[in-house]
Design an enzyme around this catalytic site. Structure first.
Site: not given
Ligand code: ADP
Length: 408
Positions: A7, A14, A91, A180, A239, A329, A383
């Site tokens: 990713n 990652k 990803r 997502h 956001r 989270g 994921e």
């Protein structure tokens, strides 16, 4: 079979190396500050101690080389040679309307994803850099693209269209895409297993720094709260989520902001941080609220209320509800947010097990009472595993096809 899951962000990479026998994470790590001073890699092998390597990495190719050095290190590595890696799963954030599922990456796919950079200029270009960097190190290994938008491609047109002039959709593809998707797909699949049926009405709440809700009917996404970009829908860490669109020209006029500055305000300075003036992190906000900070209280109440409105809308869109799922989270760890979302829902047959909710942190649990008609689950998202499973599936299919060709 060993699958390498990647990713890549604009300055980060990652990864996880997953042994599909037992779906065990053999190594996982994060390279940060790629292309800047102080670039470093943090990783652990076989769940061991965290290790750090500091090295100047000018680009994603440098970062990828370091990852493979670490993985194949003679003393501390987890594989002898890169040839032990059977496939790579990438990803990728945006696949527009092009792909509604994961695909084997070839030059046509990379070109299509490059075209989708128009929709996700901050995400797709680094994702493509990740693909290229991997191709350099692993030139002969099959690679699969797994897209955040793909799961929501099943939304009906009346759910994904905006009431703007139709030509804007035709010319530029302006519509709701949703994000997502890999997480919503993973947790809804686990929920269907827990319910013991695929034929089900599920609402999944992915509540992390970025947050979205999805309505899933019989395993298929029928609506989701994020829009053309990840800025829409719920209130998030930084956001704003949905706001009156006419505020944009008003802000331009009264604050003399450019479109880039407004984008910054809406994505980086709004949400929980913007309202509270304290933090985007729910732990800080709840702490401040419990110490009497009224702006933290307001931000939390706004988040809970917006979440509840989406849940309500999706119950109606689905025509009922079998399970409400919390993940990411906040969803996995924050019992107060889950409590607020489930409060006063008894009229729907939803009865929260208040004690079980309070004691659940980061693990899979059913947090509704046994008599609750609507089940409430906390399901840790994964994921990377979903990407690895898709990759395995596509590579196996590819092998099967090539065997068929040989037999013919
Ligand atoms: P990202 O969208 O960056 O992947 P995560 O899913 O990791 O985000 O979620 C990060 C957020 O989760 C943090 O900003 C914080 O608000 C929240 N969070 C993490 N741990 C806890 C906790 N123990 N209690 C409450 N909130 C938490």
């Amino acid at each position: 079979m060993k699958i390498f899951v990647v990713n890549t962000g604009s300055s980060s990479l990652k990864y996880q190396l997953i042994d599909m026998e037992g779906e065990k994470v053999v190594s996982k790590g994060l390279v940060e500050r790629i292309g800047a001073e102080g670039s470093s890699m943090t990783y652990n092998n076989n769940g061991g101690k965290k290790q750090v390597v500091e090295r100047l990495m000018e680009n994603h190719a440098d970062a990828m080389k370091l990852v493979f050095e670490v993985l194949t290190d003679k003393e501390t590595g987890v594989i002898k040679d890169v040839s032990e890696i059977d496939a790579v799963g990438h990803r990728v954030v945006h696949a527009g309307e092009k792909y509604n599922g994961s695909v084997l990456i070839n030059e046509d796919v990379v070109k299509a994803l490059d075209e989708c950079s128009f929709f996700a200029p901050l995400h797709n270009p680094p994702n493509i850099k990740g693909i290229r960097a991997c191709q350099e190190v692993l030139p002969d290994i099959p690679m699969v693209g797994v897209f955040d938008t793909a799961f929501h491609q099943t939304m009906p047109d009346y759910a994904y269209m905006y009431a703007l002039p139709y030509e804007l959709y035709e010319k530029y593809g302006i519509r709701r895409y949703g994000f997502h998707g890999t997480s919503h797909r993973y947790v809804s699949a686990v929920a269907m297993e827990l319910l013991g049926k695929k034929n089900s009405k599920i609402i999944t709440c992915h509540l992390g720094n970025g947050a979205s809700v999805a309505a899933i009917s019989n395993g298929v996404s029928i609506d989701t709260s994020m829009g053309h970009t990840p800025t829409g829908g719920l209130i998030m860490g930084t956001r704003c989520g949905d706001v009156d669109p006419a505020l944009i020209p008003i802000l331009e006029n009264i604050e003399h902001l450019s479109s880039k500055q407004i984008d910054d305000v809406m994505n980086k300075k709004s949400g929980m941080l913007g309202v509270s003036g304290i933090s985007n992190d729910f732990r800080d906000l709840e702490d401040a609220f419990h110490h009497g900070n009224m702006r933290a209280k307001l931000a939390l109440e706004m988040f809970d209320y917006r979440l509840k409105k989406f849940i309500g809308a999706y119950i109606v869109a689905l025509g009922g509800l079998d399970a409400l799922v919390f993940t990411a989270g906040i969803g996995e760890n924050d019992y107060e947010t889950r409590y607020e979302a489930c409060k006063n829902m008894e009229f729907l047959g939803l009865y929260l097990d208040v004690e079980k909710n309070k004691s659940t942190k980061g693990e899979l649990a059913e947090i509704s009472l046994p008599e609750s008609k609507v089940k409430v689950y906390v399901i840790p998202t994964n994921e990377e595993l979903m990407i690895a499973r898709d990759t395995k599936c596509i590579v196996k299919e590819m092998e099967k096809k090539s065997e068929e060709v040989v037999v013919e």
